[in-house]
Design a protein around this motif. Structure first.
Motif, PDB file in Angstrom:
ATOM      1  N   LYS A 194       0.823  -1.212   0.000  1.00 38.14           N
ATOM      2  CA  LYS A 194       0.000   0.000   0.000  1.00 38.14           C
ATOM      3  C   LYS A 194       0.857   1.261   0.000  1.00 38.14           C
ATOM      4  O   LYS A 194       0.551   2.228  -0.700  1.00 38.14           O
ATOM      5  CB  LYS A 194      -0.922  -0.019   1.223  1.00 38.14           C
ATOM      6  CG  LYS A 194      -2.077   0.946   1.168  1.00 38.14           C
ATOM      7  CD  LYS A 194      -3.020   0.730   2.338  1.00 38.14           C
ATOM      8  CE  LYS A 194      -4.195   1.704   2.276  1.00 38.14           C
ATOM      9  NZ  LYS A 194      -5.130   1.502   3.415  1.00 38.14           N
ATOM     10  N   ARG A 195       1.929   1.249   0.791  1.00 35.83           N
ATOM     11  CA  ARG A 195       2.836   2.401   0.843  1.00 35.83           C
ATOM     12  C   ARG A 195       4.264   1.913   1.061  1.00 35.83           C
ATOM     13  O   ARG A 195       4.484   0.871   1.685  1.00 35.83           O
ATOM     14  CB  ARG A 195       2.439   3.382   1.960  1.00 35.83           C
ATOM     15  CG  ARG A 195       1.105   4.077   1.695  1.00 35.83           C
ATOM     16  CD  ARG A 195       0.789   5.100   2.758  1.00 35.83           C
ATOM     17  NE  ARG A 195      -0.484   5.760   2.485  1.00 35.83           N
ATOM     18  CZ  ARG A 195      -1.652   5.324   2.924  1.00 35.83           C
ATOM     19  NH1 ARG A 195      -1.711   4.228   3.654  1.00 35.83           N
ATOM     20  NH2 ARG A 195      -2.771   5.973   2.632  1.00 35.83           N
ATOM     21  N   GLN A 215      -1.676   5.913  13.879  1.00 33.89           N
ATOM     22  CA  GLN A 215      -1.499   6.895  12.818  1.00 33.89           C
ATOM     23  C   GLN A 215      -0.035   7.159  12.505  1.00 33.89           C
ATOM     24  O   GLN A 215       0.282   7.636  11.420  1.00 33.89           O
ATOM     25  CB  GLN A 215      -2.191   8.217  13.193  1.00 33.89           C
ATOM     26  CG  GLN A 215      -3.698   8.100  13.336  1.00 33.89           C
ATOM     27  CD  GLN A 215      -4.335   9.429  13.716  1.00 33.89           C
ATOM     28  OE1 GLN A 215      -3.651  10.442  13.880  1.00 33.89           O
ATOM     29  NE2 GLN A 215      -5.649   9.433  13.860  1.00 33.89           N
ATOM     30  N   SER A 229       4.453   9.317   9.658  1.00 38.53           N
ATOM     31  CA  SER A 229       3.005   9.198   9.550  1.00 38.53           C
ATOM     32  C   SER A 229       2.703   8.076   8.568  1.00 38.53           C
ATOM     33  O   SER A 229       3.351   7.967   7.518  1.00 38.53           O
ATOM     34  CB  SER A 229       2.374  10.507   9.067  1.00 38.53           C
ATOM     35  OG  SER A 229       0.994  10.311   8.768  1.00 38.53           O
ATOM     36  N   ASP A 231       0.392   7.823   6.581  1.00 42.07           N
ATOM     37  CA  ASP A 231      -0.153   8.347   5.334  1.00 42.07           C
ATOM     38  C   ASP A 231       0.868   9.103   4.498  1.00 42.07           C
ATOM     39  O   ASP A 231       0.585   9.448   3.345  1.00 42.07           O
ATOM     40  CB  ASP A 231      -1.343   9.274   5.631  1.00 42.07           C
ATOM     41  CG  ASP A 231      -2.481   8.546   6.310  1.00 42.07           C
ATOM     42  OD1 ASP A 231      -2.679   7.353   6.009  1.00 42.07           O
ATOM     43  OD2 ASP A 231      -3.174   9.162   7.154  1.00 42.07           O
ATOM     44  N   THR A 233       4.695   9.159   2.892  1.00 38.85           N
ATOM     45  CA  THR A 233       5.813   8.268   2.587  1.00 38.85           C
ATOM     46  C   THR A 233       7.127   8.993   2.299  1.00 38.85           C
ATOM     47  O   THR A 233       8.184   8.362   2.322  1.00 38.85           O
ATOM     48  CB  THR A 233       5.469   7.401   1.362  1.00 38.85           C
ATOM     49  OG1 THR A 233       5.231   8.253   0.226  1.00 38.85           O
ATOM     50  CG2 THR A 233       4.227   6.563   1.626  1.00 38.85           C
TER      51      THR A 233
END
Length: 357
Positions: A194-195, A215, A229, A231, A233
């Motif tokens: 995903k990341r 988070q 984080s 979210d 990268t």
């Protein structure tokens, strides 16, 4: 095994074995397990190996079901734990890479794997090798097949008629044209990255830890600890940096780092000198000054060349309630109370055969 500080002996019971080999079978280096991690409630187990693979196991019940038994009679008590872990799925997390700027080969070996909580049936976890951290999503994927063709195959399936040419005997018997339909076939587990979090560590990553807020997470190498984080990268924040201005003045390195399980602002990191430091991110952006330091001072005077090697902590872990820290060095497992910094609460000795040497 003997517990120092506890009067009762410790007994370990064998429950289950994974990856059994037949006598004489050679173990491949890529199959050697390098990381193990349970999820928050123990329902799943993730392992990483030197070949860059992540293998997932699922906890299933093994208690027998007695059909037709008189409900007034109590069921017999199981002799085992009543559960076991069975193979679920696996995927290739990391591949071998080469850093052309530094002429450095990056191994695919999984150093750490950690679970990330999710609110649905999907499973998330992060895995890292020496340089790159990846967030993986494991989910159920429905596969479909096309049925309802106009021509029946010898095996009973229907297939589409051939385009062009003279019609076959079976095609000439068609009186009604049907439209093929797509029907669900089976559920299978799929995984995707995903990341990807890369290019933030100069030295080899030795640990990662997911925060209690789910988070953020931290990653640590020999000299630095970074905060990420989930979210984002391409950006991380440096929260610990022990690199001296002159590398000849370096006396210790970071060996492990872990977030507190309940307080998202508190984390701990260990060093090669056998010291565990607890820091609070509310005090400063760069946590060079620790809030607490846990270290057992050796006053016996029997220090040798191997003393510092033996004292180096390889891993630390908070208890579920966050009150205790378990540390592992070469010869001992130590349980520390956060309210007592000068000595561990309990010491469990290992490698007793090496101690006289």
């Amino acid at each position: 095994m003997v517990l120092q500080g506890c009067g009762e002996p410790v007994e370990w019971q064998f429950l289950q074995c994974f990856g059994e080999r037949t006598p004489g079978e050679e173990v491949q280096d890529a199959d050697v397990i390098s990381a193990v991690e349970f999820d928050s409630d123990g329902s799943y187990l993730a392992t990483g190996d030197k070949g860059g693979r992540v293998v997932l196991f699922e906890k299933v019940s093994t208690q027998p079901r007695y059909v037709g038994m008189d409900q007034r009679q109590p069921a017999p008590l199981p002799r085992g734990p009543g559960f076991e872990y069975r193979y679920l799925t696996e995927f290739q997390s990391h591949e071998p890479e080469f850093d052309y700027l530094k002429s450095l080969e990056i191994e695919e070996k999984i150093n750490k794997v950690r679970w990330v909580r999710s609110s649905n049936n999907t499973k998330h976890l992060i895995a890292t090798n020496d340089k790159t951290i990846k967030l993986w999503k494991v989910y159920e994927k429905k596969s479909s097949i096309v049925t309802g063709w106009n021509i029946e195959r010898p095996g009973g399936f229907m297939h589409s008629p051939r385009l062009g040419g003279a019609p076959t005997a079976a095609q000439s018997k068609i009186t009604r044209l049907r439209l093929p339909t797509v029907t669900p076939h089976e559920l299978c587990l799929a995984s995707r990255a995903k990341r990807i979090y890369a290019n933030a560590h100069t030295y080899h990553i030795n640990s990662i830890s997911v925060n209690s807020d789910q988070q953020t997470f931290l990653s640590a190498d020999d000299l630095r600890v970074n905060l990420w984080s989930l979210d984002v990268t391409d950006q991380s924040f440096n929260i610990v940096d022990i690199k001296p201005a002159n590398m000849e003045d370096l006396t210790e390195v970071i060996t492990s780092a872990e977030f507190h399980p309940q307080h998202c602002n508190v984390f701990a990191y260990s060093s090669s000198k056998g010291c565990i430091r607890v820091a609070d991110m509310r005090n400063a952006a760069l946590c060079d000054k620790h809030a607490k330091a846990f270290e057992e001072v050796d006053n016996s005077g029997n220090k040798s060349f191997f003393s510092e090697i033996i004292a180096s902590i390889s891993d630390i872990r908070f208890s579920r309630d966050g009150r205790y820290i378990m540390s592992r060095d070469y010869m001992n497992l130590k349980l520390w109370d956060l309210a007592m910094e000068n000595r561990p609460l309990v010491t469990l000795q290992v490698h007793e055969d090496l101690r006289p040497r």
